[in-house]
Design an enzyme around this catalytic site. Sequence first.
Site, PDB file in Angstrom:
ATOM      1  N   HIS A  41       0.678  -1.438   0.249  1.00 18.23           N
ATOM      2  CA  HIS A  41      -0.033  -0.039   0.009  1.00 18.23           C
ATOM      3  C   HIS A  41       1.043   0.877   0.130  1.00 18.23           C
ATOM      4  CE1 HIS A  41      -3.108   2.594   0.919  1.00 18.23           C
ATOM      5  NE2 HIS A  41      -4.436   1.704   1.094  1.00 18.23           N
ATOM      6  N   ASP A  82      -7.059  -5.263  -0.058  1.00 17.44           N
ATOM      7  CA  ASP A  82      -8.079  -6.464  -1.228  1.00 17.44           C
ATOM      8  C   ASP A  82      -8.095  -7.703  -0.519  1.00 17.44           C
ATOM      9  OD1 ASP A  82      -9.592  -4.707  -2.900  1.00 17.44           O
ATOM     10  OD2 ASP A  82      -7.467  -3.730  -3.325  1.00 17.44           O
TER      11      ASP A  82
END
Length: 435
Positions: free
Chosen positions: A311, A369
């Site tokens: 991320h 996710d």
Amino acid sequence: MENKVKPNGNATLTVGGKSTELPVYSGSVGPDVVDIGKLYAQTGMFTLDPGFTSTASCESQITYIDGDQGILLHRGYPIDQLAENSSFLEVCYLLLHGELPNAKQSKDFVDAITRHTMLHAQFDRFFEGFRRDAHPMAIMCGTVGALSAFYHDSTDINDPAQRTIASHRMIAKMPTIAARAFKYSTGQPFISPRNELDFASNFLRMSFAVPAEDYKVNPVLARAMDRIFILHADHEQNASTSTVRLAGSSGANPFACIAAGIACLWGPSHGGANEAALQMLQEIGTVDRVPEFVKKAKDKSSGFRLMGFGHRVYKNYDPRAKVMQKTCHEVLKEVGHEADPLLPVAVELERIALQDEYFIEKKLYPNIDFYSGITLKAMGFPTSMFTVLFALARTVGWIAQWQEMITDPTQRIGRPRQVYTGATQRDYVPMAQRK
Ligand code: CMC
């Protein structure tokens, strides 16, 4: 929005022996910022920051992320507390208004959203313009943008009442549009919203009910759906939110701005990653193949990345991923998919990657996710719907950020500059003289 940044001294930038003082500001928490707004006027120079890794694009009071600690706060409240104790519509109110609603405010807000869930009857015909195998995100981009053609009384961004009604309409209609995009792709008739149901239950019913038989909402799945919406509601100045703000900075109408956000969210580096993560788990297939894929992910020349890992901001476990992992187990248990072969693959992939020097050194942890794909699949959604659900939930974040931008006295049209490396000025060459 009332600006609240506090002056905190100056930074000195020295280039070519010439020093320039730049103001430094502090927020309530998080890194200070150097105000470079006058840098060009003072020095004739721009700053360069592709991907905005060190650039704050605005002042905001909505969401705070500490990526090193793995903290996500909405209006100060930790995401795990909201996921555990709140509801999606309460989180919507919180994001939009800054405070949790009291009982009356909550009732009024829920009533307002519930009363806007229907779509204009003509709007349904709009879906028919799409091929029946169109990706639901393509349908979302088109139809949400088209809302501005149906609701003319809520496109004046300078009128606070019109902004409010546009906001309510989008939060309320997004589940109806998303469910229709799904139904359209399966060839089933559209199911109308039911006002007696809560937000998540209503969406599940519009997605999975058929006119031929009764549909009973499973409360465990409805709670999981609501929690998934909460986890996706806002995430500070990410790519799609920045897109919405940039589109909105020109004064574009709210529906068009949200359609721009949906387009940006679709990409596999952003909202499209949940679809890509599930496809990757399916491709890995069995636990014994995990090391092979981890090896491939570490090999730059392969071009392969572990989807659902890493991320831009979190250099620690994504706090949303923890809640999502728990929700995943609850959903699989409820629908009797505890034996889903993809779950052990995911658990093993997470275990190996978290021990691997490459992932440790680069601080690559599972993001939201990673587990959301398995969860949504178990709930009955095809992969093509995953990003649609993300868009549905993120709509409130986009709207809250858009509203904040419009009311920020320092707001101007967004207009980045560049460092130009193309051809310098030259004279036009007639065709006959070109090589
Ligand atoms: N697998 C393998 N290596 C990776 C991965 C990954 N998933 N993510 C980053 N790296 C490596 C990358 O190759 C780079 O290595 P080096 O420094 O040697 O060049 C380093 O880690 C930093 O990567 P980056 O691409 O410079 O980092 P970024 O901040 O630009 O990208 C990201 C962040 C999320 C796009 C990226 O981690 C990624 O592509 N992850 C997979 C897609 C994904 O799961 N996206 C969902 C994000 S969360 C949902 C959302 O908020 O939208």
